[in-house]
Write a protein that holds these residues in place. Structure first.
Motif, PDB file in Angstrom:
ATOM      1  N   ASP A 139      18.627  44.563  37.907  1.00 12.58           N
ATOM      2  CA  ASP A 139      17.181  44.467  38.102  1.00 12.58           C
ATOM      3  C   ASP A 139      16.502  45.805  37.793  1.00 12.58           C
ATOM      4  N   ASN A 140      17.127  46.909  38.201  1.00 11.86           N
ATOM      5  CA  ASN A 140      16.571  48.236  37.912  1.00 11.86           C
ATOM      6  C   ASN A 140      16.494  48.479  36.408  1.00 11.86           C
ATOM      7  N   ILE A 141      17.546  48.076  35.712  1.00  7.21           N
ATOM      8  CA  ILE A 141      17.582  48.250  34.257  1.00  7.21           C
ATOM      9  C   ILE A 141      16.467  47.445  33.598  1.00  7.21           C
ATOM     10  N   LYS A 142      16.318  46.200  34.015  1.00  7.20           N
ATOM     11  CA  LYS A 142      15.295  45.335  33.420  1.00  7.20           C
ATOM     12  C   LYS A 142      13.892  45.875  33.671  1.00  7.20           C
ATOM     13  N   THR A 143      13.679  46.522  34.814  1.00 13.44           N
ATOM     14  CA  THR A 143      12.363  47.082  35.134  1.00 13.44           C
ATOM     15  C   THR A 143      12.064  48.321  34.296  1.00 13.44           C
ATOM     16  N   ASP A 144      13.031  49.232  34.189  1.00 11.82           N
ATOM     17  CA  ASP A 144      12.773  50.540  33.568  1.00 11.82           C
ATOM     18  C   ASP A 144      12.962  50.549  32.054  1.00 11.82           C
ATOM     19  N   TRP A 145      13.774  49.628  31.528  1.00 10.59           N
ATOM     20  CA  TRP A 145      14.129  49.685  30.110  1.00 10.59           C
ATOM     21  C   TRP A 145      13.536  48.549  29.293  1.00 10.59           C
ATOM     22  N   ASN A 146      12.600  47.786  29.850  1.00 14.95           N
ATOM     23  CA  ASN A 146      11.985  46.722  29.064  1.00 14.95           C
ATOM     24  C   ASN A 146      10.897  47.296  28.159  1.00 14.95           C
ATOM     25  N   GLU A 147      10.205  46.439  27.413  1.00 15.46           N
ATOM     26  CA  GLU A 147       9.264  46.914  26.396  1.00 15.46           C
ATOM     27  C   GLU A 147       8.062  47.647  26.974  1.00 15.46           C
ATOM     28  N   ASP A 148       7.795  47.495  28.269  1.00 19.79           N
ATOM     29  CA  ASP A 148       6.689  48.205  28.915  1.00 19.79           C
ATOM     30  C   ASP A 148       7.170  49.218  29.949  1.00 19.79           C
ATOM     31  N   GLY A 149       8.487  49.402  30.069  1.00 17.08           N
ATOM     32  CA  GLY A 149       9.043  50.302  31.068  1.00 17.08           C
ATOM     33  C   GLY A 149       8.917  51.761  30.674  1.00 17.08           C
ATOM     34  N   GLN A 150       9.355  52.625  31.579  1.00 16.66           N
ATOM     35  CA  GLN A 150       9.194  54.068  31.354  1.00 16.66           C
ATOM     36  C   GLN A 150      10.046  54.575  30.195  1.00 16.66           C
ATOM     37  N   TYR A 151      11.107  53.842  29.825  1.00 20.35           N
ATOM     38  CA  TYR A 151      11.948  54.269  28.708  1.00 20.35           C
ATOM     39  C   TYR A 151      11.743  53.381  27.475  1.00 20.35           C
ATOM     40  N   SER A 152      10.578  52.795  27.336  1.00 17.69           N
ATOM     41  CA  SER A 152      10.313  51.877  26.230  1.00 17.69           C
ATOM     42  C   SER A 152      10.133  52.636  24.922  1.00 17.69           C
ATOM     43  N   TRP A 153      10.403  51.965  23.818  1.00 12.20           N
ATOM     44  CA  TRP A 153      10.190  52.551  22.492  1.00 12.20           C
ATOM     45  C   TRP A 153       8.707  52.826  22.255  1.00 12.20           C
ATOM     46  N   LYS A 154       7.843  52.033  22.858  1.00  7.61           N
ATOM     47  CA  LYS A 154       6.410  52.253  22.740  1.00  7.61           C
ATOM     48  C   LYS A 154       6.046  53.650  23.241  1.00  7.61           C
ATOM     49  N   CYS A 155       6.578  54.012  24.411  1.00  7.31           N
ATOM     50  CA  CYS A 155       6.311  55.349  24.978  1.00  7.31           C
ATOM     51  C   CYS A 155       6.956  56.444  24.140  1.00  7.31           C
ATOM     52  N   ILE A 156       8.169  56.182  23.661  1.00  3.93           N
ATOM     53  CA  ILE A 156       8.883  57.179  22.859  1.00  3.93           C
ATOM     54  C   ILE A 156       8.119  57.475  21.572  1.00  3.93           C
ATOM     55  N   ALA A 157       7.634  56.437  20.886  1.00  8.57           N
ATOM     56  CA  ALA A 157       6.902  56.625  19.632  1.00  8.57           C
ATOM     57  C   ALA A 157       5.611  57.407  19.860  1.00  8.57           C
ATOM     58  N   LYS A 158       4.875  57.083  20.926  1.00 12.02           N
ATOM     59  CA  LYS A 158       3.636  57.800  21.235  1.00 12.02           C
ATOM     60  C   LYS A 158       3.918  59.278  21.504  1.00 12.02           C
ATOM     61  N   ASP A 159       4.983  59.550  22.238  1.00 16.98           N
ATOM     62  CA  ASP A 159       5.342  60.932  22.554  1.00 16.98           C
ATOM     63  C   ASP A 159       5.753  61.692  21.301  1.00 16.98           C
ATOM     64  N   MET A 160       6.491  61.035  20.402  1.00 22.84           N
ATOM     65  CA  MET A 160       6.888  61.688  19.162  1.00 22.84           C
ATOM     66  C   MET A 160       5.682  62.046  18.302  1.00 22.84           C
ATOM     67  N   ILE A 161       4.701  61.158  18.220  1.00 22.01           N
ATOM     68  CA  ILE A 161       3.496  61.445  17.447  1.00 22.01           C
ATOM     69  C   ILE A 161       2.771  62.657  18.022  1.00 22.01           C
ATOM     70  N   ALA A 162       2.519  62.613  19.348  1.00 18.54           N
ATOM     71  CA  ALA A 162       1.677  63.627  19.985  1.00 18.54           C
ATOM     72  C   ALA A 162       2.364  64.968  20.158  1.00 18.54           C
ATOM     73  N   ASN A 163       3.652  64.949  20.515  1.00 16.79           N
ATOM     74  CA  ASN A 163       4.318  66.181  20.930  1.00 16.79           C
ATOM     75  C   ASN A 163       5.338  66.726  19.945  1.00 16.79           C
ATOM     76  N   VAL A 164       5.554  66.020  18.849  1.00 18.72           N
ATOM     77  CA  VAL A 164       6.491  66.523  17.847  1.00 18.72           C
ATOM     78  C   VAL A 164       5.828  66.558  16.470  1.00 18.72           C
ATOM     79  N   TYR A 165       5.544  65.393  15.900  1.00 16.01           N
ATOM     80  CA  TYR A 165       5.014  65.363  14.533  1.00 16.01           C
ATOM     81  C   TYR A 165       3.701  66.132  14.404  1.00 16.01           C
ATOM     82  N   GLU A 166       2.742  65.869  15.308  1.00 18.96           N
ATOM     83  CA  GLU A 166       1.440  66.536  15.203  1.00 18.96           C
ATOM     84  C   GLU A 166       1.563  68.044  15.386  1.00 18.96           C
ATOM     85  N   LYS A 167       2.453  68.476  16.270  1.00 18.82           N
ATOM     86  CA  LYS A 167       2.610  69.923  16.477  1.00 18.82           C
ATOM     87  C   LYS A 167       3.186  70.599  15.243  1.00 18.82           C
TER      88      LYS A 167
END
Length: 394
Positions: free
Chosen positions: A356-384
Motif C-alpha cells: 500500500d505504501n508503494i502504491k501511494t508514493d510511486w504512482n503517477e501522482d505520488g512523490q516519486y512520479s515521473w511527472k515530478c522528476i521531469a518538472k525538476d529536471m527542466i527547472a533545476n538541471v536543463y534550465e540552469k
C-alpha cells in the motif's frame, strides 16, 4: 526548450516513462544507438536489425511498433549500427548524429551512459553544444584487475572528463566519482528514477509456478545470486512449499549446476510481458546484491506494488526504506538473508502494508512520479545549464 536525448537500449525501461513526461514540457528528440549486442537489453527487444548504417525514424523501423502506446515513435530515431560498435561505424554514425543535431538545433544535448561510441562522440563534439552526461553507475562490476574492466574504466573516465555537467542518480556516487577522477571539478546535478510504469500495460496472466519469491535481472557475481540460493535452501521456505524463482540470463555460471525442484531457473532474456507477470504473481522480490549504487529492479517491482527484501549495498537502503517498502538485510551475509526470507513469509500482513505504501508514493501522482522528476529536471538541471552558458565538453 528543445532537448536532444542520446541513449542506448540499456536504459529503455526508465526512458519510456521519462521521455513521455518530459515531452509534455519540452520539444524532445531521442537518438537510440542500437547494435547487435544490445538488441535485447533492459525492456528493449528487437528480433532482427536492418543492415543499414543510418539514422532511421522509429515509425519506419521493423519491430518498434510494439511500443506504440508507450512511446511516441515520431520522436524516436534508431541510430542503426549493425557492425557491433566497430570504430569505423561509430565514427560515421557519430558524424550523422552531429548533422542531426545541427539540423534540429537543440538548446541542450542530454547524453546517457559511456562507452566506445559515446567517448568518440564526446571527442568529436569539442564543446559545440551545451551538454549533460548521465552516469547511472560509477562502479564497473566485475574483477577490477581484469583487462576488460580496466578498459571500461579508461573509456568511461575519458567521457566523464570531457563533460562539465554530470547527472548522478544517488548521492553515494559523488565521493566515489571524485576519488576516481582525482577531484577534477565538474558541475554535479542529481535526479532520481520513478517506477517503470510501462509494465502495467501488460495484461495479467495465470500463475504457473505456485507460491514463490523472485529474483529477476541479469545474473552476475556482484548481484549475490549464489548467496540467495544458499540462504533460500537454509530457510523455512522450501518446507512451506514456497519456491525460489530466478529469472534472467546467467552470465557467470552461478546457476549452471543447480538441480533442486524448489528452485525455478529461467536462464534467458525475459520479455516485458512475462516479467510483468512474474513480478505480479510473486510474494515479494529479492535483491541480494553484494555491491550497488542504485538498481532498476526496485523500480520494476514498485511499478507493480511489490515489496522488496534487499541488502544494504550502496544506495539500496535509501530506495527500499526498511519498514516502509520492504526489509533490509546485511550484504554478503547468507545467515542474515535467511532470517530476512523467513521474516518476510511470516509477516504477510505487513507485506500488504508495504504494498500500500508503494502504491501511494510511486504512482503517477505520488512523490516519486515521473511527472515530478521531469518538472525538476527542466527547472533545476536543463534550465540552469542553458542559463549559465555551461557548455558540455572540454
Amino acid at each position: 526548450m528543445k532537448i536532444l536525448y542520446l541513449t542506448s537500449p540499456n536504459f529503455f525501461d526508465l526512458e519510456i516513462s521519462y521521455i513521455r513526461e518530459l515531452s509534455k514540457l519540452a520539444d524532445v528528440r531521442v537518438l537510440l544507438y542500437v547494435a547487435p549486442m544490445n538488441l535485447k537489453s533492459s525492456a528493449f527487444s528487437l528480433d532482427s536489425q536492418l543492415k543499414k548504417e543510418e539514422i532511421i525514424i522509429a515509425t519506419e523501423y521493423p519491430g518498434m511498433e510494439k511500443y506504440d502506446g508507450m512511446i511516441d515513435r515520431k520522436q524516436w530515431f534508431i541510430v542503426n549500427d549493425y557492425t557491433n560498435f566497430s570504430l569505423g561505424s561509430c565514427y560515421r554514425l557519430n558524424k550523422k548524429m552531429i548533422r542531426f543535431m545541427e539540423a534540429y538545433n537543440p538548446d541542450i544535448v542530454h547524453l546517457v551512459g559511456t562507452g566506445k561510441q559515446k567517448s568518440m562522440l564526446a571527442a568529436m563534439m569539442d564543446g559545440r553544444r551545451k551538454m549533460l552526461l548521465s552516469v547511472h553507475d560509477v562502479i564497473e562490476h566485475g574483477n577490477n584487475e581484469s583487462f576488460k574492466i580496466q578498459l571500461l574504466y579508461k573509456v568511461r573516465n575519458f567521457v566523464i572528463k570531457k563533460m562539465h555537467n554530470i547527472l548522478l542518480y544517488s548521492y553515494i556516487s559523488d565521493d566515489i566519482l571524485k576519488k576516481q577522477l582525482n577531484n577534477i571539478p565538474h558541475t554535479i546535478y542529481h535526479s532520481t528514477l520513478g517506477a517503470y510504469d510501462f509494465l502495467n500495460s501488460y495484461p495479467l496472466i495465470s500463475n504457473q509456478y505456485g507460491k514463490y519469491v523472485l529474483f529477476f535481472g541479469r545474473i552476475d557475481y556482484y548481484k549475490g545470486v549464489d548467496i540467495l540460493v544458499e540462504s533460500y535452501l537454509k530457510s523455512n521456505l522450501p518446507k512451506q512449499g514456497i519456491r525460489l524463482l530466478l529469472a534472467g540470463k546467467d552470465n557467470v555460471g552461478i546457476v549452471k549446476n543447480m538441480d533442486n525442484e524448489n528452485v525455478i531457473i529461467l536462464n534467458r532474456y525475459i520479455e516485458n510481458d512475462e516479467l510483468a507477470n512474474l513480478i505480479r504473481n510473486s510474494m515479494f522480490a529479492v535483491l541480494p546484491y553484494r555491491t550497488a549504487t542504485q538498481s532498476g529492479v526496485t523500480k520494476s517491482a514498485f511499478a507493480l506494488g511489490k515489496p522488496m527484501l534487499c541488502t544494504d549495498a550502496g544506495n539500496l537502503p535509501i530506495e527500499v526504506i526498511d519498514g516502509k517498502y520492504g526489509k533490509i538485510v546485511r550484504a554478503d551475509d547468507s545467515s542474515h538473508l535467511t532470517e530476512g526470507l523467513n521474516w518476510m513469509v511470516s509477516n504477510t500482513d505487513i507485506l500488504e502494508v508495504y504494498a500500500d505504501n508503494i502504491k501511494t508514493d510511486w504512482n503517477e501522482d505520488g512523490q516519486y512520479s515521473w511527472k515530478c522528476i521531469a518538472k525538476d529536471m527542466i527547472a533545476n538541471v536543463y534550465e540552469k545549464i542553458i542559463e549559465n552558458n555551461l557548455y558540455g565538453a572540454n
